[in-house]
Write a protein that holds these residues in place. Structure first.
Motif, short mmCIF file in Angstrom:
data_model
loop_
_atom_site.label_atom_id
_atom_site.label_comp_id
_atom_site.label_asym_id
_atom_site.label_seq_id
_atom_site.Cartn_x
_atom_site.Cartn_y
_atom_site.Cartn_z
N ILE A 100 0.83 -1.20 0.00
CA ILE A 100 0.00 0.00 0.00
C ILE A 100 0.86 1.25 0.00
N CYS A 101 1.97 1.22 0.73
CA CYS A 101 2.87 2.39 0.73
C CYS A 101 3.47 2.61 -0.65
N LYS A 102 3.82 1.52 -1.29
CA LYS A 102 4.38 1.63 -2.64
C LYS A 102 3.35 2.19 -3.61
N SER A 103 2.08 1.79 -3.45
CA SER A 103 1.05 2.28 -4.36
C SER A 103 0.81 3.77 -4.20
N PHE A 104 1.11 4.32 -3.02
CA PHE A 104 0.99 5.76 -2.80
C PHE A 104 2.31 6.49 -3.03
N GLY A 105 3.32 5.77 -3.49
CA GLY A 105 4.59 6.41 -3.78
C GLY A 105 5.40 6.72 -2.53
N LEU A 106 5.14 6.01 -1.43
CA LEU A 106 5.86 6.25 -0.18
C LEU A 106 7.03 5.27 -0.06
N THR A 107 8.09 5.72 0.58
CA THR A 107 9.28 4.89 0.72
C THR A 107 9.18 4.00 1.95
N SER A 108 9.88 2.90 1.90
CA SER A 108 9.98 2.01 3.05
C SER A 108 11.36 1.37 3.05
N GLY A 109 11.76 0.86 4.16
CA GLY A 109 13.08 0.23 4.26
C GLY A 109 13.35 -0.21 5.67
N SER A 110 14.61 -0.51 5.94
CA SER A 110 15.00 -0.99 7.26
C SER A 110 14.97 0.15 8.26
N LEU A 111 14.24 -0.06 9.36
CA LEU A 111 14.16 0.93 10.42
C LEU A 111 14.88 0.48 11.68
N ALA A 112 15.32 -0.77 11.72
CA ALA A 112 16.07 -1.27 12.87
C ALA A 112 16.94 -2.43 12.43
N ARG A 113 18.09 -2.57 13.09
CA ARG A 113 18.94 -3.74 12.91
C ARG A 113 19.11 -4.40 14.27
N TRP A 114 18.94 -5.72 14.28
CA TRP A 114 19.09 -6.47 15.52
C TRP A 114 20.30 -7.39 15.35
N TYR A 115 21.32 -7.13 16.20
CA TYR A 115 22.55 -7.91 16.16
C TYR A 115 22.52 -8.96 17.27
#
Length: 481
Positions: free
Chosen positions: A256-271
């Motif tokens: 849905i975010c892609k259909s509205f042209g919104l960006t998404s990606g990694s918001l956290a890294r767990w080591y």
């Protein structure tokens, strides 16, 4: 005791401590309703008082001789205002109140699920609140099971249709449903009115779905973005990534975010430090990317020069900071050099996140010896080995994961190592089934870390950075002074 009596019991028992939305004065109720797109007369007092006098509207609370109304009651005002036949008003108002009465008592349980936000009185401890919540929910589900499911499916359908008549932008509703409650709460006009109606409908749907979860005859109700017409088979899967996007918000979010042209990606890294915890996390979160989460296995090399991992971890943290990505580190404190390295990393301004320090290691931070024996027995039994020796063995001297593995290899007929994928998966499954340690009411730290990791997608990185820090002394999240 009939359903109404039981509803009264619920309202008069734990409801006041658990409710998420407080009844509001008539002036606030009028303003709230106007902001939801309803045309009303009055400022301090007005049409709500008239509807109370006529018997169409009942206050949810009376304090100092003043009537207070639950915000959900705006639906009754909307319903009455759109009527043209006066003779039908009382009948429809009664039905509307019937729907809202249930919605109000469902609110403590399901409003947090719909809004991803919950509140509790500051004078009630977390464990006490959790117990009140559990008892209330059990009683509430019994109430739902006693209701006519066909009647309430019709009520649910009518709510969805009324919402669509207010605002028909179904795709926009999915986007709003994915957004933070703070943003949804600020909406006004017909869009906001329709959103609240759909949220009420979703609470009712969730309650019936949970109450009838073990009933094979239960058919899933349509989701709240649907109203008129039907979707072609599997078209919702193609558009949203799932045929039931509201039941699988994390799966449809990217679509849905892609259909509205919104960006998404990694918001956290767990080591994580090794194979056991790595596969434990993957068992609990099979698709971390759906939570905007990256999982990194350091493979036990935090304090070693092998592959220059210590330096690599610091570089990872710097990269996280440059992308405003939260860093979550899980490590074992049984190696002194590890503690020094992690504390050095935490002391840098670039570190923004959370550290789970396992003392002495992942196994003994999260499980008792008795529980570890139970998990090991399950593994051996599933592998076809006899498990008689586990109960007669003396486990009293075992103090850490390495000691437990050594003892296990003496007792078990499998003679295999107790590390890695199978061990991590089994520990995670046990923790999920049994969220508290042993006979205590203490939540397993592993589950707390899971919550922190999966909550990162709704966290505000800048706000967290400016107001909180993870103390390198005790690894607790604290407010900045």
């Amino acid at each position: 005791m009939d359903v109404n009596d039981l509803l009264d019991l619920l309202v008069n028992s734990n409801f006041k401590q658990l409710r998420q939305l407080r009844p509001i004065r008539e002036s606030e109720f009028i303003r709230f309703s106007k902001e939801r797109g309803i045309s009303l007369r009055g400022i301090i007092e007005g049409e709500p008082s008239q509807y109370v006098a006529s018997g169409w509207l009942a206050p949810d609370l009376v304090a100092n001789d003043k009537a207070l109304f639950h915000p959900f009651r705006f639906y009754l005002l909307h319903t009455v205002k759109k009527l043209t036949e006066e003779s039908m008003t009382e009948k429809i108002a009664t039905k509307c109140n019937h729907i809202l009465d249930l919605a109000v008592v469902l609110e403590p349980i399901y409003w947090p699920e719909v809004t991803n936000k919950h509140s509790q009185p500051i004078n009630i401890r977390d464990e006490v609140f959790a117990e009140l919540f559990r008892h209330y929910k059990l009683k509430l589900l019994e109430v739902v099971k006693s209701l006519d499911i066909d009647e309430w499916k019709t009520h649910h359908n009518n709510l969805r249709i009324d919402a669509s008549k207010l605002d028909s932008n179904a795709e926009l509703y999915i986007l709003l449903r994915l957004s933070k409650w703070e943003k949804r709460q600020k909406l006004t006009g017909a869009i906001s009115g329709a959103l609240w109606l759909r949220h009420i409908a979703e609470m009712i749907r969730l309650a019936f779905a949970e109450a009838y979860s073990r009933n094979d005859s239960y058919l899933e109700w349509q989701e709240e973005d649907e109203a008129f017409g039907d979707w072609p088979k599997n078209s919702r899967q193609s558009f949203y990534g799932n045929n039931r996007p509201l039941d699988n918000l994390l799966e449809c979010r990217r679509h849905i975010c892609k259909s509205f042209g919104l960006t998404s990606g990694s918001l956290a890294r767990w080591y994580v430090e090794g194979e056991t915890e790595f596969f434990a996390v993957l068992t609990a979160i099979p698709r971390p990317q759906n939570y905007n989460l990256e999982l990194v296995n350091l493979k036990g090399c935090i304090s070693r020069n092998k592959d220059n991992t210590a330096l690599s971890l610091e570089e990872f943290i710097e990269d996280d900071a440059s992308h405003e990505r939260l860093s979550i580190i899980s490590f074992d404190t049984d190696v002194g050099a590890n503690v020094k390295i992690i504390r050095r990393i935490m002391s840098k301004p670039s570190f923004v996140g959370y550290v789970q320090a396992n003392s002495p290691d992942f196994e003994f931070q999260n499980f008792t010896v008795t529980e570890l024996v139970s998990v090991a027995k399950i593994i051996d039994k599933e592998a076809g080995h006899r498990i008689d020796g586990f109960d007669t063995a003396d486990w009293s001297d075992v103090r850490d994961g390495a000691g437990f593995e050594e003892k296990y290899r003496e007792v078990s007929l499998s003679k295999t190592k107790l590390k890695g994928k199978a061990w991590g998966q089994s520990l995670a499954n046990y923790a999920i089934r049994n969220p508290t340690i042993g006979d205590t009411q203490t939540q397993r730290p592993f589950l707390k870390a899971l919550h922190a990791a999966t909550s990162a997608r709704t966290s505000n990185y800048i706000y967290f950075k400016e107001n909180y820090f993870c103390d390198s002394k005790d690894f607790e999240i604290k407010c900045k002074s």
